[in-house]
Motif scaffolding. Structure first.
Motif, PDB file in Angstrom:
ATOM      1  N   LEU A   4       0.516   4.094 -10.939  1.00 32.52           N
ATOM      2  CA  LEU A   4       0.225   2.679 -11.167  1.00 32.52           C
ATOM      3  C   LEU A   4       0.549   1.864  -9.927  1.00 32.52           C
ATOM      4  CD1 LEU A   4       1.658   2.483 -14.700  1.00 32.52           C
ATOM      5  CD2 LEU A   4      -0.711   2.418 -14.030  1.00 32.52           C
ATOM      6  N   GLU A   5       0.980   2.468  -8.895  1.00 31.15           N
ATOM      7  CA  GLU A   5       1.259   1.890  -7.601  1.00 31.15           C
ATOM      8  C   GLU A   5       0.992   3.001  -6.617  1.00 31.15           C
ATOM      9  OE1 GLU A   5       3.810   4.345  -8.236  1.00 31.15           O
ATOM     10  OE2 GLU A   5       3.636   3.138  -9.980  1.00 31.15           O
ATOM     11  N   LEU A   6       1.707   3.083  -5.540  1.00 29.51           N
ATOM     12  CA  LEU A   6       1.419   4.168  -4.608  1.00 29.51           C
ATOM     13  C   LEU A   6       1.585   5.517  -5.268  1.00 29.51           C
ATOM     14  CD1 LEU A   6       3.061   2.831  -1.365  1.00 29.51           C
ATOM     15  CD2 LEU A   6       0.677   2.810  -2.048  1.00 29.51           C
ATOM     16  N   GLY A  53     -14.892   1.954   2.831  1.00 32.13           N
ATOM     17  CA  GLY A  53     -14.048   1.237   3.776  1.00 32.13           C
ATOM     18  C   GLY A  53     -12.561   1.384   3.547  1.00 32.13           C
ATOM     19  N   GLU A  54     -12.165   2.153   2.553  1.00 32.69           N
ATOM     20  CA  GLU A  54     -10.746   2.354   2.253  1.00 32.69           C
ATOM     21  C   GLU A  54     -10.429   3.847   2.231  1.00 32.69           C
ATOM     22  OE1 GLU A  54      -8.704  -0.031   2.026  1.00 32.69           O
ATOM     23  OE2 GLU A  54      -9.718  -1.819   1.269  1.00 32.69           O
ATOM     24  N   ARG A  55      -9.155   4.148   2.502  1.00 31.13           N
ATOM     25  CA  ARG A  55      -8.714   5.543   2.431  1.00 31.13           C
ATOM     26  C   ARG A  55      -8.106   5.797   1.056  1.00 31.13           C
ATOM     27  NH1 ARG A  55      -9.369   8.102   7.026  1.00 31.13           N
ATOM     28  NH2 ARG A  55      -9.537   6.912   8.958  1.00 31.13           N
ATOM     29  N   TRP A  56      -8.502   6.907   0.429  1.00 28.98           N
ATOM     30  CA  TRP A  56      -8.067   7.210  -0.927  1.00 28.98           C
ATOM     31  C   TRP A  56      -7.415   8.584  -0.977  1.00 28.98           C
ATOM     32  CZ3 TRP A  56      -8.287   3.598  -4.725  1.00 28.98           C
ATOM     33  CH2 TRP A  56      -9.066   2.465  -4.441  1.00 28.98           C
ATOM     34  N   ILE A  57      -6.484   8.724  -1.919  1.00 30.89           N
ATOM     35  CA  ILE A  57      -5.773   9.981  -2.137  1.00 30.89           C
ATOM     36  C   ILE A  57      -5.950  10.375  -3.594  1.00 30.89           C
ATOM     37  CG2 ILE A  57      -3.517  11.114  -2.172  1.00 30.89           C
ATOM     38  CD1 ILE A  57      -2.640   9.152   0.042  1.00 30.89           C
ATOM     39  N   ARG A  58      -6.338  11.615  -3.828  1.00 23.30           N
ATOM     40  CA  ARG A  58      -6.451  12.131  -5.191  1.00 23.30           C
ATOM     41  C   ARG A  58      -5.176  12.888  -5.534  1.00 23.30           C
ATOM     42  NH1 ARG A  58      -7.652  17.252  -7.107  1.00 23.30           N
ATOM     43  NH2 ARG A  58      -8.131  17.284  -9.340  1.00 23.30           N
ATOM     44  N   VAL A  59      -4.650  12.584  -6.728  1.00 24.96           N
ATOM     45  CA  VAL A  59      -3.440  13.249  -7.194  1.00 24.96           C
ATOM     46  C   VAL A  59      -3.663  13.762  -8.603  1.00 24.96           C
ATOM     47  CG1 VAL A  59      -0.970  13.029  -7.607  1.00 24.96           C
ATOM     48  CG2 VAL A  59      -2.051  11.678  -5.814  1.00 24.96           C
ATOM     49  N   LEU A 182      -5.036   4.230  -3.655  1.00 30.44           N
ATOM     50  CA  LEU A 182      -5.309   3.716  -2.323  1.00 30.44           C
ATOM     51  C   LEU A 182      -4.276   4.224  -1.330  1.00 30.44           C
ATOM     52  CD1 LEU A 182      -7.191   1.726  -0.803  1.00 30.44           C
ATOM     53  CD2 LEU A 182      -5.538  -0.077  -1.344  1.00 30.44           C
ATOM     54  N   GLY A 183      -4.762   4.711  -0.199  1.00 31.36           N
ATOM     55  CA  GLY A 183      -3.870   5.108   0.886  1.00 31.36           C
ATOM     56  C   GLY A 183      -3.532   3.908   1.749  1.00 31.36           C
ATOM     57  N   LEU A 184      -2.235   3.605   1.885  1.00 23.49           N
ATOM     58  CA  LEU A 184      -1.823   2.369   2.549  1.00 23.49           C
ATOM     59  C   LEU A 184      -1.057   2.562   3.848  1.00 23.49           C
ATOM     60  CD1 LEU A 184      -0.687   0.232  -0.527  1.00 23.49           C
ATOM     61  CD2 LEU A 184      -2.824   0.070   0.748  1.00 23.49           C
ATOM     62  N   PHE A 185      -0.426   3.736   4.030  1.00 22.61           N
ATOM     63  CA  PHE A 185       0.386   3.869   5.232  1.00 22.61           C
ATOM     64  C   PHE A 185       0.420   5.324   5.689  1.00 22.61           C
ATOM     65  CE2 PHE A 185       3.189   4.317   1.597  1.00 22.61           C
ATOM     66  CZ  PHE A 185       3.942   5.444   1.906  1.00 22.61           C
ATOM     67  N   PRO A 186       0.660   5.555   6.978  1.00 25.11           N
ATOM     68  CA  PRO A 186       0.753   6.923   7.496  1.00 25.11           C
ATOM     69  C   PRO A 186       1.893   7.670   6.814  1.00 25.11           C
ATOM     70  CG  PRO A 186       0.573   5.332   9.289  1.00 25.11           C
ATOM     71  CD  PRO A 186       0.808   4.540   8.036  1.00 25.11           C
ATOM     72  N   GLY A 187       1.671   8.929   6.511  1.00 30.45           N
ATOM     73  CA  GLY A 187       2.694   9.742   5.883  1.00 30.45           C
ATOM     74  C   GLY A 187       2.744   9.628   4.373  1.00 30.45           C
ATOM     75  N   GLN A 188       1.883   8.796   3.795  1.00 24.73           N
ATOM     76  CA  GLN A 188       1.902   8.612   2.345  1.00 24.73           C
ATOM     77  C   GLN A 188       1.593   9.915   1.610  1.00 24.73           C
ATOM     78  OE1 GLN A 188      -0.584   5.416   1.006  1.00 24.73           O
ATOM     79  NE2 GLN A 188      -0.494   6.026  -1.146  1.00 24.73           N
ATOM     80  N   LEU A 189       0.603  10.657   2.092  1.00 27.40           N
ATOM     81  CA  LEU A 189       0.228  11.909   1.443  1.00 27.40           C
ATOM     82  C   LEU A 189       1.388  12.900   1.462  1.00 27.40           C
ATOM     83  CD1 LEU A 189      -1.907  13.692   0.096  1.00 27.40           C
ATOM     84  CD2 LEU A 189      -2.694  14.347   2.388  1.00 27.40           C
ATOM     85  N   ALA A 190       2.082  12.997   2.591  1.00 24.62           N
ATOM     86  CA  ALA A 190       3.215  13.917   2.696  1.00 24.62           C
ATOM     87  C   ALA A 190       4.322  13.518   1.724  1.00 24.62           C
ATOM     88  CB  ALA A 190       3.746  13.939   4.128  1.00 24.62           C
TER      89      ALA A 190
END
Length: 218
Positions: A4-6, A53-59, A182-190
């Motif tokens: 519901l957030e990052l 135009g946005e970076r997305w992460i699937r979880v 939504l991907g918001l910052f470097p290293g978020q996926l890690a």
């Protein structure tokens, strides 16, 4: 026990994917080993790249646990617990039910996560649907209706089946969630790969506490 957030996907209570396709609704023969001990069946976090135009992460996460509680108490912790999500789940800051019927609930919530001194909040609303395919079985599925832009897709379900193998009931619980945030910052996926599984286990522990509270009665 059911979403519901990052890291919002970790808190979503979520619309149907076929449980048969995932091997769900099969109570494992070793269910005694997961009483009060959530077991990870799968967890994935992957970058989807630049979309619109946005970076997305699937979880995606798939877990199971067994609770020494009757189905009625476990189901109430999920279905009626939507009215009190902010009390039950540590990541949920605020929640409300917008519409409720016997088999549908529309709810809205704001959830947050704190990472390295930063706080991220997200607002989202969900349609939750209840199915009772058998007297000892229940399934609650959910799907994303709207968000503040932090999520593009979120679906999932809780599956509950009561086991009668002794004098006291045990309820087998499965939880599945799959979404794009939504991907918001470097290293978020890690960070999500490192801490996501533990966050889901904590959420299931909080759900278990609520199920036991309801099983104990007033």
């Amino acid at each position: 026990m059911a979403r519901l957030e990052l890291l919002a996907f970790l808190l979503v209570l979520s619309a149907p994917l076929s449980p048969q396709a995932l091997g769900a609704q099969e109570i494992p023969s070793d269910w005694r080993e997961i009483v009060d001990e959530p077991r990870k069946l799968s967890f994935e976090a992957e970058a989807l790249g630049l979309l619109d135009g946005e970076r997305w992460i699937r979880v995606s996460g798939f877990y199971e646990v067994a609770l020494h509680a009757p189905l009625a108490a476990v189901l109430d912790a999920c279905w009626l617990g939507m009215d009190e999500s902010a009390r039950i789940y540590s990541r949920v800051e605020w929640s409300r039910v917008l519409r409720r019927s016997d088999y549908e609930v529309v709810g809205e919530q704001v959830a947050g996560v704190r990472v390295m001194g930063f706080e991220y909040l997200s607002r989202a609303s969900f349609l939750n649907e209840l199915e009772r395919p058998a007297p000892n079985v229940a399934r609650v599925s959910w799907s994303l209706l709207d968000s503040d832009g932090s999520m593009r897709r979120s679906v999932g379900w809780w599956y509950f089946a009561e086991i009668r193998s002794g004098p006291d009931p045990v309820t087998y619980v499965e939880y599945f969630t799959d979404g794009e945030i939504l991907g918001l910052f470097p290293g978020q996926l890690a960070l999500m790969r490192a801490f996501g599984p533990g966050d889901l286990e904590r959420m299931l522990g909080e759900f278990s506490e609520e199920a036991y509270r309801r099983a104990a009665g007033p």
